[in-house]
Scaffold this motif. Structure first.
Motif, PDB file in Angstrom:
ATOM      1  N   ALA A 148      25.970  37.388  37.993  1.00 51.48           N
ATOM      2  CA  ALA A 148      26.208  36.150  38.763  1.00 51.48           C
ATOM      3  C   ALA A 148      25.398  36.119  40.066  1.00 51.48           C
ATOM      4  O   ALA A 148      25.143  35.048  40.602  1.00 51.48           O
ATOM      5  N   THR A 156      12.141  46.381  36.631  1.00 51.83           N
ATOM      6  CA  THR A 156      13.393  46.068  35.923  1.00 51.83           C
ATOM      7  C   THR A 156      13.158  45.037  34.813  1.00 51.83           C
ATOM      8  O   THR A 156      14.105  44.608  34.158  1.00 51.83           O
ATOM      9  N   LYS A 175      15.634  30.765  44.976  1.00 48.49           N
ATOM     10  CA  LYS A 175      15.742  29.526  44.192  1.00 48.49           C
ATOM     11  C   LYS A 175      16.228  28.428  45.142  1.00 48.49           C
ATOM     12  O   LYS A 175      17.284  28.580  45.766  1.00 48.49           O
ATOM     13  N   PHE A 180      19.295  35.062  46.694  1.00 48.70           N
ATOM     14  CA  PHE A 180      18.590  34.572  45.500  1.00 48.70           C
ATOM     15  C   PHE A 180      18.892  33.088  45.296  1.00 48.70           C
ATOM     16  O   PHE A 180      18.036  32.318  44.910  1.00 48.70           O
TER      17      PHE A 180
HETATM   18  C1  SAM Z   1      17.125  36.967  37.725  1.00 47.31           C
HETATM   19  S1  SAM Z   1      18.742  37.386  38.314  1.00 47.31           S
HETATM   20  C2  SAM Z   1      19.690  36.088  37.581  1.00 47.31           C
HETATM   21  C3  SAM Z   1      20.843  35.674  38.460  1.00 47.31           C
HETATM   22  C4  SAM Z   1      21.606  34.446  37.967  1.00 47.31           C
HETATM   23  N1  SAM Z   1      22.314  34.743  36.723  1.00 47.31           N
HETATM   24  C5  SAM Z   1      20.678  33.274  37.779  1.00 47.31           C
HETATM   25  O1  SAM Z   1      20.386  32.912  36.630  1.00 47.31           O
HETATM   26  O2  SAM Z   1      20.227  32.698  38.763  1.00 47.31           O
HETATM   27  C6  SAM Z   1      19.077  38.813  37.363  1.00 47.31           C
HETATM   28  C7  SAM Z   1      20.519  39.315  37.364  1.00 47.31           C
HETATM   29  O3  SAM Z   1      20.555  40.411  36.466  1.00 47.31           O
HETATM   30  C8  SAM Z   1      21.072  41.547  37.099  1.00 47.31           C
HETATM   31  N2  SAM Z   1      20.206  42.681  36.742  1.00 47.31           N
HETATM   32  C9  SAM Z   1      18.964  42.871  37.119  1.00 47.31           C
HETATM   33  N3  SAM Z   1      18.481  44.028  36.608  1.00 47.31           N
HETATM   34  C10 SAM Z   1      19.463  44.547  35.906  1.00 47.31           C
HETATM   35  C11 SAM Z   1      19.575  45.734  35.144  1.00 47.31           C
HETATM   36  N4  SAM Z   1      18.584  46.590  35.008  1.00 47.31           N
HETATM   37  N5  SAM Z   1      20.723  45.946  34.545  1.00 47.31           N
HETATM   38  C12 SAM Z   1      21.725  45.075  34.675  1.00 47.31           C
HETATM   39  N6  SAM Z   1      21.679  43.932  35.377  1.00 47.31           N
HETATM   40  C13 SAM Z   1      20.554  43.688  35.987  1.00 47.31           C
HETATM   41  C14 SAM Z   1      20.995  41.337  38.570  1.00 47.31           C
HETATM   42  O4  SAM Z   1      22.052  41.990  39.241  1.00 47.31           O
HETATM   43  C15 SAM Z   1      21.016  39.831  38.699  1.00 47.31           C
HETATM   44  O5  SAM Z   1      22.310  39.362  38.923  1.00 47.31           O
END
Ligand code: SAM
Length: 263
Positions: free
Chosen positions: A65, A188, A37, A22
């Motif tokens: 993260a 999600t 990204k 990612f």
């Molecule tokens: C869009 S990414 C963001 C990653 C990073 N924080 C960034 O801003 O670049 C979404 C994050 O949320 C977590 N995530 C996604 N779906 C989730 C869910 N249903 N419950 C908990 N965490 C979730 C993922 O593991 C991922 O790390």
């Protein structure tokens, strides 16, 4: 930057190739992970998100993260204790997020802690952190209000929320629900809050001041604030963590802050 593992470039590239990334991370000079990204986007995001804070010696908690771009950025900006947490992407069979994070951390040689935990299970037993990063996670949660309360419990000074937004044409606090794969064909994605909703929710949880800025990358594309960043400040926060918001930020509690705000 010197490589901190004894992997050859070929071995490192093979390890990188097994993972769906990612974040683009420069693990060795010119050797960048192929993240969704780009490096350029992440640089702009990092400056927008972390620029207002003097992190020297302060503790940082990074929720969701994933590959660790903001965890590593916080440590490089002088933070003391830094804890990265995730579960969804870290245990995902394709994303292999934990493997990716561990590889990047070893290669970058940064001393940051990890804990595999979903934000729905976090509470004050985790301790409190000067800055909590809650970036790109809010709208993925079925019950984001419960989780935001949990985030409040682990915040000592500032909670930074970055989120997808919707209902921007409405002046009253509102949040759009996306059943199934309604948003971006991703099951999600659950919620799209508007800035008044975030302001009042964060206030309700005890934050004294809430600053807002548009996301620097997903900018007013198609005439809307697709994503926004909220810095929620607790009473008693140090000036180094709460007094350096530049022109891009607006204090949502200030008189007239919501005027001229709609797209
Ligand atoms: C869009 S990414 C963001 C990653 C990073 N924080 C960034 O801003 O670049 C979404 C994050 O949320 C977590 N995530 C996604 N779906 C989730 C869910 N249903 N419950 C908990 N965490 C979730 C993922 O593991 C991922 O790390």
């Amino acid at each position: 930057m010197t490589a901190r593992t004894d992997l050859s470039d070929q071995e490192l590239l093979a390890r990188i190739g097994r993972i769906t990334w990612f974040h683009s991370l420069e693990l060795r000079p010119g050797l960048v992970t192929p993240g969704a990204k780009s490096l350029a986007v992440l640089r702009r995001e990092e400056e927008a998100l972390l620029g207002p804070f003097d992190l020297t010696g302060r503790s940082v908690l990074d929720i969701g993260a994933w590959n660790g771009a903001f965890t590593f950025a916080a440590k490089r900006r002088g933070a003391g204790r830094v804890l990265a947490t995730d579960e969804f992407a870290w245990t995902h069979p394709v994303y292999r997020g934990r493997e990716a994070f561990d590889l990047a951390r070893a290669e970058l040689g940064l001393e940051v802690e990890t804990l595999q935990i979903d934000p729905t299970r976090m509470d004050e037993s985790l301790g409190q952190f000067d800055l909590v990063l809650f970036l790109g996670v809010f709208y993925h949660l079925f019950d984001p209000i419960d989780v935001l309360q949990r985030m409040r419990a682990v915040t000592r000074q500032v909670l930074l929320v970055e989120t997808h937004q919707d209902a921007l044409e409405r002046a009253e606090p509102a949040m759009v629900f996306y059943p199934g794969r309604t948003l971006a064909n991703d099951d999600t994605n659950w919620w799209g809050p508007n800035p008044p909703l975030m302001l009042h929710l964060l206030r309700q949880l005890g934050f004294a001041r809430i600053y807002y800025r548009d996301h620097p990358h997903y900018l007013p594309a198609e005439g809307s604030r697709t994503r926004g960043i909220f810095a929620a400040i607790l009473p008693g926060a140090e000036p180094a963590m709460s007094a350096n918001f530049g022109m891009e930020w607006r204090d949502l509690g200030a008189e007239g802050a919501m005027r001229d705000f709609r797209p």
